[in-house]
Scaffold this active site. Structure first.
Site, PDB file in Angstrom:
ATOM      1  N   LEU A   1      49.242   2.553  38.152  1.00 29.65           N
ATOM      2  CA  LEU A   1      50.698   2.486  38.155  1.00 29.65           C
ATOM      3  C   LEU A   1      51.172   1.047  38.142  1.00 29.65           C
ATOM      4  CD1 LEU A   1      51.582   5.154  40.843  1.00 29.65           C
ATOM      5  CD2 LEU A   1      51.722   5.385  38.379  1.00 29.65           C
TER       6      LEU A   1
ATOM      7  N   ALA B   1      47.532  -5.984  45.429  1.00 30.06           N
ATOM      8  CA  ALA B   1      46.958  -4.647  45.401  1.00 30.06           C
ATOM      9  C   ALA B   1      47.127  -4.013  44.033  1.00 30.06           C
ATOM     10  CB  ALA B   1      47.630  -3.769  46.454  1.00 30.06           C
TER      11      ALA B   1
ATOM     12  N   LYS C   1      44.960   0.139  46.334  1.00 29.61           N
ATOM     13  CA  LYS C   1      43.713  -0.582  46.571  1.00 29.61           C
ATOM     14  C   LYS C   1      44.044  -2.032  46.870  1.00 29.61           C
ATOM     15  CE  LYS C   1      40.426  -1.668  43.385  1.00 29.61           C
ATOM     16  NZ  LYS C   1      39.463  -1.292  42.349  1.00 29.61           N
TER      17      LYS C   1
ATOM     18  N   ASP D   1      60.660  -5.703  57.384  1.00 31.24           N
ATOM     19  CA  ASP D   1      60.854  -5.940  55.960  1.00 31.24           C
ATOM     20  C   ASP D   1      61.688  -4.827  55.335  1.00 31.24           C
ATOM     21  OD1 ASP D   1      60.718  -7.423  53.680  1.00 31.24           O
ATOM     22  OD2 ASP D   1      58.713  -6.758  53.093  1.00 31.24           O
TER      23      ASP D   1
END
Lengths: 403, 486
Positions: free
Chosen positions: B78, B84, B106, B200
């Site tokens: 994606l 990542a 990941k 955040d």
């Protein structure tokens, strides 16, 4: 006695056990470890016998101290594996080492405590037969610095411990992290304890004529504040040692452990405190509670208890006190671990060494468990029923006071 | 997007599924036997007594990891960032359950961060393992790939609030806004109740499920409440959503920082552009002073003692009152404005808590919050890609791609003409060697009394204050006064 919030934590959901479960779990883990040793030795024997021309006794590198397998490898008996309680002794010994290591860095007690619990939880499911704790200590301590927001770089970390390399620290990080199920958050009694002491000191410091506080003062003699601070120091000692070495984290909630430690530090004080807060005539004023909330929710555990204290509650104290006493007793038992003579530990370690290194005794095969160069792939088989050895001992050590 | 035709399960793992404890210890076959039962089982469970079988022992984390990994398939990528890679995946169908789409994040091995699992990953895992709430993204599993990359299996969510805000083809009704605010506040309430500060909050960390439910995501900067007297870093929260106390270098702050951020998201939902979009930290603070009011001892007792406090340039503005807010955010109505003002108070102690915000009259008045399923949605493949990039973005970053950075979707602010070549992303992840030294140059506060109990937080400030274009040659540490080019 735990509140709703606590029941959502992994500590409660995954890492709390009934009295019997914990020892069953340790036996299962032990059995799996023993099986892996047996398999390793079996393989080693096969290797030894296939390579077994008369010259197969070719000296193995670095076998200077161990008996050279002059005789037929097959005549050498399988090593005697560790029992669950021996495993526990070893783990607890290394936990004490871990504490000492943490003190070298003067890490805050949350880091120290987290590291200890990581070690304990890891070995709950992973036998020392496969994972010798000595190879994991630095990894665990380093991981704890990260999870407790006390990060320092590996370079910095390794400076303080001779001969330590970043590679060694990080080598098993994933194993450890996975081995504790990625549950990095540990609920310690430390915060609740701090909160409780603050609460006591605040109450004793006021000139409030609240009858509850008055009784509290009366019970604590001449210099109540002094008495509380003294007890707090001792309590902290219990919380950063006995509470970790014993199994109380698996059986009791953080507030119970806090009260248990307070009980050990000053029994009367603990009684008076529990009576004041949770007794029949508990007069805990609302305003005080309100004030505590404003302290940014520091007093996690105490608040936990607050939620348990509805407007007109049945007093909690009668239910609480037995738990606190049992918890305290369990912590006290853990002191035995410090008294274990060195030669007992040496003997256990030697047994383990023999188990893990068939190659040194058979002249073939490879080391078992991590820490040696090639972590061997263990294969499983579930045939062997768990050995029931020494179960009694374990129950004596840890099962006794539970109820 | 496929809100209508995608199976409802896609993004709405029922809560029960979300909370399921897949880890520890060998329930790789998808059964969720409680641990105790499992133990009993494995003792009596006699399998083939084949000595060298490859069946696994409970004992080996590697096996556990493999079993976990095998539960998921990887479908397609994606998005990918410096931090990542996010893949769309599926949890394999089991006898009892159909396949469920998931996002597999990941975490790349960061060549710059040599200390094993990164702090962002540690924080994200730590908190998501504990926080289970319908309005918080669910962490389903964690495993490591063969190259020792950490993989987080997250609930799959297909769009985010930023996309909605930027999609000007849609009109957002006040009921819609109310609904999103309500869900955000619920998620935030649960975080705060669990003693976690998100640090955040911003529109692209508020993800939306296919069924419209909003979920807080990205806990890479989150932390628990600190112990008394322990310092926290002020280098957190994306600049546009950062509250004034952090610009002043406050070392002790609370969950009210999240409330302020969410207050600004509230504004943004109404304005459809970021309310306060500063180019630099200094500029951001000016904007706060100008639009919300200048912090003074009067409206914020103690503000001048904050380590990074400096007097604002320009004429001081009185803290804005109802008139100003009513004029600017008329649409919110009286009770909405009241809530907004409480969330944006300059003095953090005067801001409302998430709980108080939830009690606001606004939510119980007409127009009522829209049902999640009826909320406006942003569609299609684009949405998926965008969320992919949201997830892989490093905590504190604002833009996903260099392209986006050069042409941010903000229309109101003037663009800087001199746009320098975008920075390759790696540079932003340069390690922050000296942690404690991340002091903001702009603030120049004194470092006295810094020693005791310093909380060594590893928060890489440059992500928060990401040096934008042009900073390439700047040596990493602190956030620099270089301008974000817009």
């Amino acid at each position: 006695m735990e509140d709703h919030l606590y029941t959502t934590t992994t500590q409660c959901k995954t890492w709390s056990f009934g009295p019997g479960t914990l020892s069953t779990l340790r036996q299962t883990t032990n059995a799996a470890g023993v099986r892996s040793i047996k398999r390793g030795w079996k393989r080693a024997r096969v290797e030894a016998s296939t390579a077994n021309t008369p010259l197969a006794t070719t000296p193995i590198p670095s076998n200077n101290t161990t008996p050279t397998p002059g005789p037929d490898p097959l005549s050498i008996p399988d090593p005697e594996p560790l029992t669950p309680s021996e495993e526990l002794i070893l783990v607890n010994y290394y936990m004490l080492r871990l504490m000492a290591m943490s003190d070298i860095f003067s890490f805050p007690s949350s880091v120290k405590a987290t590291a200890c619990i990581f070690l304990s939880r890891f070995h709950l499911h992973h036998s020392v037969h496969s994972y010798h704790p000595k190879h994991l200590l630095t990894t665990i301590l380093f991981l704890a610095t990260k999870t407790e927001n006390n990060y320092l770089s590996t370079a910095e970390f390794c400076k303080r411990i001779p001969k330590l390399t970043p590679e060694a620290v990080l080598k098993y990080e994933f194993k450890v992290a996975g081995g504790i199920g990625w549950d990095f958050e540990i609920r310690h009694p430390l915060r609740g304890a701090d909160g409780g002491i603050m609460e006591l000191l605040t109450a004793l410091g006021t000139s409030n004529s609240d009858p509850g506080i008055q009784t509290l003062k009366e019970k604590l003699g001449q210099n109540p504040s002094r008495r509380v601070t003294d007890a707090a120091g001792r309590m902290k000692g219990y919380l950063t040692k006995e509470a970790l070495v014993s199994d109380v984290y698996y059986h009791y909630t953080p507030p119970q452990i806090f009260l248990g430690a307070l009980w050990l530090a000053d029994k009367e004080l603990a009684e008076a405190y529990i009576e004041w807060r949770f007794g029949e005539n508990s007069t805990m004023g609302r305003p005080l509670k309100k004030k505590k909330k404003d302290k940014k929710g520091k007093e996690r555990a105490i608040e936990d208890e607050n939620t348990n204290e509805p407007k007109k509650p049945p007093a909690l104290a009668p239910k609480l006190i037995p738990a606190v006493i049992a918890c305290a007793e369990m912590m006290l038992k853990a002191q035995e671990y410090e008294k274990i003579p060195v030669d007992v530990l040496k003997r256990i370690d030697k047994k383990l060494h023999r188990c893990q290194n068939p190659q040194k005794f058979l002249g073939a095969g490879s080391p078992i468990g991590i820490g040696n160069d090639a972590p061997p792939k263990k294969q499983a088989e579930e045939a062997a029923p768990p050995p029931e050895k020494r179960r009694k001992t374990e129950e004596d050590l840890f099962g006794g006071s539970l109820r | 997007m496929s809100a209508t035709n995608s199976p409802p399960t896609s993004a709405t793992l029922p809560n029960a599924t979300a909370i399921r404890r897949t880890l520890p210890f060998g329930n790789g076959n998808g059964n969720n036997t409680p641990l105790s039962a499992m133990v009993a089982e494995s003792g009596s469970d006699v399998k083939l007594p084949n000595d060298d079988s490859d069946a696994s022992d409970n004992d080996d984390p590697d096996d556990l990891n493999t079993r976990t990994k095998k539960k998921y398939t990887k479908d397609r990528k994606l998005g990918e960032g410096a931090y990542a890679v996010v893949n769309l995946g599926h949890r394999r169908a089991t006898a009892t359950e159909p396949a469920v789409p998931v996002a597999i994040k990941k975490i790349k091995v960061n060549t710059e961060f040599r200390d094993g699992i990164t702090m962002d990953a540690i924080r994200e895992v730590k908190y998501l393992r504990e926080l289970h709430h319908p309005n918080i993204i669910a962490l389903l599993d964690v495993f490591s790939s063969k190259n020792q990359n950490l993989c987080l299996v997250l609930e799959f969510l297909d769009s985010d609030l930023e996309m909605i805000i930027r999609d000007t083809s849609q009109t957002l009704s006040m009921g819609d806004i109310k609904s999103w605010m309500l869900m955000s506040l619920r998620g935030l309430w649960w975080c705060h109740k669990s003693f976690v500060i998100h640090r955040d909050i911003k529109p692209n960390n508020l993800l939306l499920a296919a069924n419209g439910v909003l979920k807080l995501a990205d806990f890479g900067l989150a932390r628990s409440f600190a112990d008394p007297k322990r310092h926290m870093t002020h280098q957190v929260i994306t600049r546009w959503y950062r509250p004034p106390e952090l610009f002043y270098g406050a070392k002790f702050y609370s969950s009210s920082v999240d409330i302020f951020s969410l207050g600004l998201v509230f504004c943004e939902l109404m304005l459809r552009v970021p309310f306060l979009a500063g180019n630099t930290d200094l500029h951001q603070l000016e904007l706060i002073c100008q639009w919300l009011g200048t912090p003074t001892e009067e409206n914020w007792p103690g503000v001048t003692t904050l380590p990074g406090y400096h007097e604002a340039s320009g004429t001081p503005v009185k803290e804005r009152g109802t008139d100003f807010f009513m004029n600017t955010f008329l649409a919110a109505g009286e009770s909405g404005v009241e809530l907004l003002m409480k969330m944006l108070r300059l003095d953090p102690r005067k801001r409302c808590s998430a709980r108080e915000a939830l009690d606001s009259k606004w939510f119980s008045q007409e127009p009522y919050p829209t049902q999640p399923a009826n909320l406006p949605k942003k569609g299609g493949g684009k949405g998926i890609e965008k969320v992919g990039s949201d997830l892989k973005r490093k905590a504190g970053e604002l833009f996903n791609t260099p392209d986006e950075r050069e042409n941010p979707v903000i229309t109101r602010k003037k663009k800087h003409s001199a746009v320098v070549a975008p920075v390759p992303e790696e540079i932003e992840n340069a390690p922050n060697e000296e942690m404690g030294s991340s002091d903001d140059e702009e603030m120049e506060y004194t470092n006295d009394e810094e020693t005791e109990n310093e909380d060594n937080e590893e928060v890489e400030p440059k992500n928060v204050d990401k040096p934008q274009a042009g900073s390439k040659t700047n040596p990493p540490p602190p956030p620099t006064r270089n301008t974000r080019e817009l």
